[in-house]
Design a protein around this motif. Structure first.
Motif, short mmCIF file in Angstrom:
data_model
loop_
_atom_site.label_atom_id
_atom_site.label_comp_id
_atom_site.label_asym_id
_atom_site.label_seq_id
_atom_site.Cartn_x
_atom_site.Cartn_y
_atom_site.Cartn_z
N GLN A 129 0.91 -1.17 0.07
CA GLN A 129 0.06 0.08 -0.09
C GLN A 129 1.02 1.25 0.00
O GLN A 129 0.58 2.00 -0.70
CB GLN A 129 -0.86 -0.04 1.32
CG GLN A 129 -1.81 -1.00 1.15
CD GLN A 129 -2.63 -1.27 2.41
OE1 GLN A 129 -2.87 -0.33 3.19
NE2 GLN A 129 -3.44 -2.12 2.75
N THR A 130 2.00 1.33 0.72
CA THR A 130 2.89 2.41 0.84
C THR A 130 3.89 2.47 -0.55
O THR A 130 3.50 3.83 -0.88
CB THR A 130 4.02 2.16 2.05
OG1 THR A 130 3.28 2.01 3.29
CG2 THR A 130 4.76 3.44 2.08
N ILE A 131 4.09 1.48 -1.22
CA ILE A 131 4.73 1.77 -2.53
C ILE A 131 3.76 2.15 -3.40
O ILE A 131 4.22 3.20 -4.29
CB ILE A 131 5.38 0.41 -2.71
CG1 ILE A 131 6.44 0.07 -1.72
CG2 ILE A 131 6.07 0.51 -4.25
CD1 ILE A 131 6.99 -1.23 -2.11
N ARG A 132 2.58 1.53 -3.30
CA ARG A 132 1.35 1.98 -4.24
C ARG A 132 1.32 3.63 -4.31
O ARG A 132 1.22 4.52 -5.21
CB ARG A 132 0.29 1.33 -4.06
CG ARG A 132 0.25 0.04 -4.78
CD ARG A 132 -1.34 -0.37 -5.12
NE ARG A 132 -2.15 -0.48 -3.76
CZ ARG A 132 -2.23 -1.72 -3.13
NH1 ARG A 132 -1.85 -2.77 -3.57
NH2 ARG A 132 -3.08 -1.66 -1.94
N GLY A 133 1.20 4.06 -2.86
CA GLY A 133 0.95 5.37 -2.59
C GLY A 133 1.95 6.41 -3.17
O GLY A 133 1.85 7.16 -4.01
N ASP A 134 3.07 5.90 -3.00
CA ASP A 134 4.39 6.63 -3.40
C ASP A 134 4.36 6.59 -5.10
O ASP A 134 4.62 7.73 -5.53
CB ASP A 134 5.56 5.99 -3.02
CG ASP A 134 5.87 6.32 -1.49
OD1 ASP A 134 4.78 7.13 -0.96
OD2 ASP A 134 6.93 5.69 -0.95
N LEU A 135 4.22 5.55 -5.63
CA LEU A 135 4.30 5.42 -7.22
C LEU A 135 3.10 6.47 -7.72
O LEU A 135 3.35 7.05 -8.68
CB LEU A 135 3.89 4.23 -7.41
CG LEU A 135 4.23 3.57 -8.82
CD1 LEU A 135 5.70 3.94 -9.35
CD2 LEU A 135 3.73 2.12 -9.16
#
Length: 727
Positions: free
Chosen positions: A680-686
């Motif tokens: 979820q965190t990586i998705r948000g940053d992406l």
């Protein structure tokens, strides 16, 4: 009277006169158009309180001595009213303060976390960057909850680059020069580093060098340390290159230079670093940062010293944080280190040699920074902007840091991501070299310990394209690998290609796009491998000794079991039913029927049939999900392929382009179907890289990842170009 009259041809001209005469804070009390242009009455703001208006005009029946200009009369009336308002506010201030202020609206979780980071010393820029990826489930919790605070802690730790282990620093022979402003602790740190090296390798291979001939006793201080460590010490003039000492440094594997301290604003900083880099010997630079310095000073130190290093054709990426014991807060120096992408080697917190120095660890440094208890800072947040750095430069640096952090986390998260990066690197090479380099990349990929299974694609070209969708590997957790396999590089025929891949990479799970021939099925069963196969609705099987199609088998089935699934970029439900059947040879199989339904409207969006070995039981459902979700990778690959085709100049190898496109599709598919907190965190940053919200999450992430790779390549190319011709 302090009211002045200004006349000009137009508004711009007359306002220029006002600013020149009364300054930027002038008060405009009246204006009007005249035959000659524009007329303005203005006065200095500080003169309002001392303004003395003209006497009140006489009543109508009294004799009039002279008539007043209507515009001037209006301006005086306005000024009198302004004075009265100021007096009223001043007189009522005590009473107003006695009235209870209205209760402020409660801050959201993100705002409270931002305030917490601000209070301990992190900049608003870094705080916004961190909290931009706050997952929605955590945003619904309290800012003081353990889960939320731990997430913030992890985000900060991931952004702090440190030395992997002490051996990687001390076992790398060469010359190390400590640079930094005066009083930062270079001499003491030189002794601490030398002592640690002696503890590991003895006194013979090390030598100390000082260039500090300005400070009284500087040579003597380092000579005392050298005598205690039983190591030689040499003095070098600031203008001398290190090559002048090479004859005396024969046999020394590790040389550490204590340089003269210079203010970051001293123009000789560039000369100093240029002299260090001017000889034949490569000198590794390490910047010392005083944790007790003001953030603005630290910002300027990093900027000036790194600029000086680049001007000399060198890199300055490593730092040591000194005087941690004297710092009220550790967050400001960590904030600057993270924003500039520097690596922290050690932390120093005292004068004792070598005890008061430890290898930097993100856990200890971030915990120390967050545990700092300080009063609320009163300065405005906009004053936290880095000194001497334009807003657009900070934006670019922030984007670069986000990009670097994102790629680093993808490297750790997605198996095969480094191989995908190597493939992207081929795009910058001349076309004749791409083939040979691609063979080299693929020869070592994948390693047998990373590949559990294979999602095989249909053996046909994609509609409208002259290429077939590559095959996607599965890691030990059943997630897609980042670099796929090109179909034409596999052996011909199902049984030979299955056997070859199982032998070379240890693949034990095969997700097949259609039921293979009898030879392949027999081989799979003989090897006791796991396999599932998508099947056509008219595929015939034997059920209760009767041959019928899969469609006939499940015509009257009631689907009672469902699981969540990501299908075509949306969250859907897969409803399933299964039955025990046999194939024509008598092999026991499970026949599966599935419907993809919209959870809100219950509309059926797709129907699928599968066949699996009966020996695997119903636990094979997770593999059916993986295969169903892999159907979306082809559309993502087509989208990425088109973007790459439009972006390159026509000299990109077709195989390289296809691997680049299908690779980013596999990574995006991996992130889209995962539901853990890290994903979820990586998705948000992406998604935050491009900013604009999209309807489909998967295509938005694909566009962002393609952008990330292209931005990375552009930055690398710019970096190589900027060094051309540097002495």
């Amino acid at each position: 009277m302090s009211v002045r009259r200004f006349v000009g041809a137009n508004s711009r001209d007359v306002m220029r006169q006002v600013r020149e005469s009364l300054g930027e804070d002038a008060l405009i009390v009246a204006n009007r158009r005249t035959e000659g242009g524009v007329e303005i009455l203005a006065m200095a703001d500080e003169a309002v309180d001392s303004f003395e208006p003209s006497p009140e005009p006489a009543p109508p029946e009294a004799p009039v001595a002279a008539s007043q200009d209507p515009m001037q009369a209006m301006s005086e009336r306005l000024l009198r009213e302004m004075q009265e308002m100021r007096e009223l506010l001043a007189n009522n201030q005590p009473a107003a303060s006695a009235v209870a202020a209205p209760q402020a609206a409660p801050m959201g979780t993100a705002a409270r976390l931002r305030q917490l980071l601000w209070n301990v010393g992190f900049s608003s820029e870094l705080s916004d960057e961190v909290l931009a990826g706050l997952p929605k489930p955590l945003a619904a919790l309290s800012a003081e909850s353990e889960a939320t605070l731990e997430w913030v802690r992890q985000q900060l730790m991931e952004r702090l680059c440190v030395l992997s282990d002490e051996a990687s620093f001390f076992d790398k022979t060469g010359i190390v020069a400590l640079v930094g402003p005066t009083g930062v602790g270079k001499t003491t740190t030189t002794a601490k580093l030398a002592a640690r090296f002696v503890m590991r390798h003895g006194t013979r291979p090390v030598a100390l060098v000082t260039t500090d001939s300005f400070r009284i006793g500087a040579h003597e201080q380092l000579r005392i340390y050298a005598r205690l460590l039983d190591t030689p010490m040499y003095a070098l003039d600031a203008e001398q290159p290190i090559d002048d000492l090479l004859g005396r440094l024969q046999g020394k594997q590790w040389v550490i230079i204590d340089t003269v301290g210079m203010s970051q604003r001293d123009q000789r900083v560039i000369e100093q670093i240029a002299h260090l880099q001017g000889g034949r010997s490569q000198v590794r630079l390490v910047l010392l940062l005083n944790a007790a310095s003001q953030p603005e000073t630290l910002e300027e130190v990093v900027l000036r010293y790194r600029q000086a290093a680049r001007a000399a054709g060198a890199e300055l990426d490593d730092c040591i944080i000194t005087k941690q014991d004297e710092a009220g807060r550790l967050a400001p120096v960590l904030d600057i280190v993270m924003r500039h992408g520097m690596r922290v080697l050690f932390g120093s917190n005292g004068q004792q040699v070598p005890e008061d120095m430890a290898i930097a660890t993100p856990e200890r440094l971030i915990d120390q920074a967050l545990s700092t208890s300080t009063p609320q800072r009163k300065r405005a947040q906009h004053e936290d902007a880095p000194m001497g750095m334009p807003r657009w430069s900070r934006d670019v640096l922030g984007q670069g840091r986000r990009l670097s952090s994102l790629l680093a986390r993808l490297r750790e998260r997605v198996a095969g991501f480094e191989a995908l990066e190597e493939t992207w690197n081929l795009a910058s090479l001349p076309s004749p070299l791409q083939d040979a380099r691609l063979d080299s990349v693929l020869a070592n990929y994948p390693s047998a310990d990373t590949t559990l299974g294979m999602t095989w694609s249909p053996r046909r070209n994609e509609r409208g394209y002259d290429w077939a969708m590559p095959d996607i590997g599965l890691d030990s957790n059943g997630a897609w690998l980042a670099l796929p396999w090109l179909q034409h590089r596999h052996a011909a025929g199902w049984q030979p290609r299955l056997a070859a891949l199982s032998a070379s990479s240890g693949v034990a799970v095969h997700l097949l796009p259609r039921l293979p021939d009898a030879e392949a099925i027999t081989w799979l069963e003989a090897e006791r491998l796991t396999w599932v196969s998508q099947a056509a609705a008219n595929c015939r099987i034997v059920f209760h000794h009767e041959r019928q199609t899969l469609r006939q088998l499940f015509t009257d089935s009631v689907l009672t079991h469902h699981v969540g699934v990501r299908f075509r970029g949306q969250t859907m439900q897969l409803w399933t039913a299964h039955a025990e059947v046999q194939d024509a040879s008598g092999l026991a199989l499970l026949a599966w029927y599935g419907e993809v339904r919209d959870p809100e409207s219950t509309k059926v969006l797709a129907r699928r049939y599968w066949l699996t070995p009966a020996r695997l039981g119903a636990e094979v459902l997770s593999l059916l999900l993986t295969q169903l979700q892999s159907e979306g990778l082809a559309a993502l690959t087509r989208r990425a392929w088109q973007q790459l085709k439009e972006a390159d100049s026509g000299d990109l190898n077709a195989e390289v382009r296809l691997l680049m496109a299908s690779g980013v599709a596999a990574v995006v598919g991996h992130l889209d179907v995962a539901d853990d907190e890290e994903a979820q965190t990586i998705r948000g940053d992406l998604l935050n890289l491009l900013g604009a919200s999209r309807r489909r999450r998967d295509t938005a992430m694909l566009d962002a990842l393609v952008y990330a790779f292209m931005a990375r390549d552009a930055i690398r190319q710019l970096g190589s170009v900027s060094r051309e011709g540097v002495a």
